[in-house]
Write an enzyme that holds these catalytic residues in place. Structure first.
Site, short mmCIF file in Angstrom:
data_model
loop_
_atom_site.label_atom_id
_atom_site.label_comp_id
_atom_site.label_asym_id
_atom_site.label_seq_id
_atom_site.Cartn_x
_atom_site.Cartn_y
_atom_site.Cartn_z
N GLN A 143 29.88 13.45 -25.82
CA GLN A 143 30.75 12.58 -25.04
C GLN A 143 30.97 13.17 -23.66
OE1 GLN A 143 34.33 12.18 -27.49
NE2 GLN A 143 33.82 10.03 -27.78
N ASP A 145 33.53 13.74 -22.02
CA ASP A 145 34.98 13.85 -22.17
C ASP A 145 35.61 14.38 -20.88
OD1 ASP A 145 35.93 12.98 -24.64
OD2 ASP A 145 35.22 14.77 -25.66
#
Length: 418
Positions: A143, A145
């Site tokens: 991800q 993130d």
């Protein structure tokens, strides 16, 4: 399997494969990893421009941290847990608790805020075998993130910055304007009602200030806070939720994040969770299906395939490849015995957008014959061909024509506000 399914495209373009010995995981081939790294480096550059500092946090953390954050209760069935004597550990399903640990490692002041961290976080979640679906649903993924620690009066500016970032990124990947949704408190949640009231009001006001008019999705928020979700529409008319920004009062409270405020007291920061692409694997699947394997020039693993018409032009073909590569273009050389027409078809089927043929006339003139996958052709001096293709190699070549970035930081699409 449909030819436009990303798994078929991935096989045809030799990008990746999956097999029983690694359920829900991906074997990336050289061309696929080249595409993966292009996307990663692109996002890394955009995040750096937006003021984020890249960090990296551990894959394996004590279960006690996941219990403190609340993830052990919420995601217990989806976490890979390991025992080590009397201690229990889990592979991270997401990166947010680790980012709070980095924030907590130093004494923080209001002068440090907003503090922005970004990570390409490798995550693992146990998904039932029946739910696995190519790159769309995996057990191991990365991800993009990112987390922002800020004050309440900085939330609107950070949301506007994020909306502008999304507009640029999605346009440069070739998607039309996104749709936004506002997801509010779920039935099962952490935190007090007062925290949720404040969080929803802050995020709702920030969305309006950023020029959004999101569709309301009651009960669809994260367990720790409300979120704005951004959906892309692909060439087949399907909607895919990718970007998200979430407002969180709960994790800073649970994990003890604090800073010195202007009065010298201690205060909790607001934590904004954001992702532009979400899972990179899933985004690649969406991208492949949206473009049906015909990736934009700047994303193609090989941008130009060079081939001589006969072996006598092989030395000049090597010079052409070297000239393209010196300009930063990704070029390959086809010296195979096939006829030129077959080489052109094969290169375009393989996802290479431009074919450069060199015969005796081109070699004598220091030129190349460029053939596009849409049938367009042009014979150009080598230096001019390099210049033209180098211009197309920038992500903004197509995207900048669709998105204007006003001074206020909000995003305006062609045809109206985002």
């Amino acid at each position: 399997m449909d030819d436009n399914d990303h798994r078929s495209i991935g096989n045809r373009l030799d990008l990746f494969h999956q097999q029983e010995e690694g359920p829900g995981q991906v074997f990336w081939h050289p061309r696929g990893l080249a595409l993966y790294r292009l996307i990663e480096e692109y996002v890394r550059a955009r995040m750096r421009e937006a003021g984020f500092h890249e960090i990296r946090t551990p894959q394996l953390l004590s279960r006690s941290l996941w219990e403190a954050s609340g993830h052990a209760d919420k995601f217990a069935e989806n976490m890979f847990v390991f025992e080590d004597g009397e201690r229990s550990y889990a592979l991270k399903p997401m990166s947010c608790p680790g980012h709070v640990q980095v924030f907590n490692k130093r004494q923080r002041s209001w002068r440090d805020l907003p503090l922005r961290y970004a990570e390409f976080g490798a995550c693992h979640r146990y998904e039932p075998s029946g739910a696995l679906h190519g790159l769309m649903r995996t057990r191991a993924f990365v991800q993009d993130d990112a987390h922002i620690f800020c004050t309440e009066d900085q939330v609107a500016g950070e949301v506007a910055r994020f909306v502008a970032l999304l507009g640029r990124v999605y346009a440069e990947f070739g998607f039309p304007p996104f749709a936004a949704a506002f997801s509010t408190r779920p039935e099962s949640r952490a935190g007090t009602e007062a925290q949720w009231d404040r969080a929803e009001a802050l995020l709702g006001d920030a969305a309006k200030a950023a020029g959004l008019d999101p569709v309301l999705q009651p009960g669809e928020g994260a367990f720790y806070g409300p979120k704005l979700e951004f959906a892309l529409r692909d060439a087949q008319g399907r909607s895919w939720q990718c970007g998200t920004i979430q407002l969180d009062f709960v994790l800073p409270d649970r994990l003890g994040a604090e800073f010195a405020d202007t009065e010298g007291g201690r205060a909790r920061p607001v934590m904004l969770h954001q992702a532009v692409l979400g899972s990179i694997e899933r985004f690649i699947a969406i991208l492949l299906e949206h473009h049906q394997g015909r990736l934009p020039f700047w994303l193609a693993p090989e941008q130009v395939m060079v081939a001589p018409i006969d072996t006598a032009q092989a030395p000049y073909a090597r010079e052409v490849v070297a000239a393209f590569e010196a300009a930063g273009l990704r070029a390959a050389l086809d010296l195979g015995p096939e006829r030129l027409g077959r080489k052109i078809v094969a290169a375009h089927e393989y996802g290479v957008p431009v074919f450069a043929a060199v015969g005796a006339r081109e070699a004598a003139a220091g030129a190349v014959s460029l053939r596009e996958r849409d049938g367009g052709q042009a014979v150009l001096p080598l230096a001019e061909a390099v210049a033209r293709l180098s211009e197309r190699a920038a992500p903004s070549f197509a995207g900048s024509r669709n998105v204007a970035m006003p001074a206020g930081g909000s995003m305006v699409e062609a045809g109206g506000a985002a």
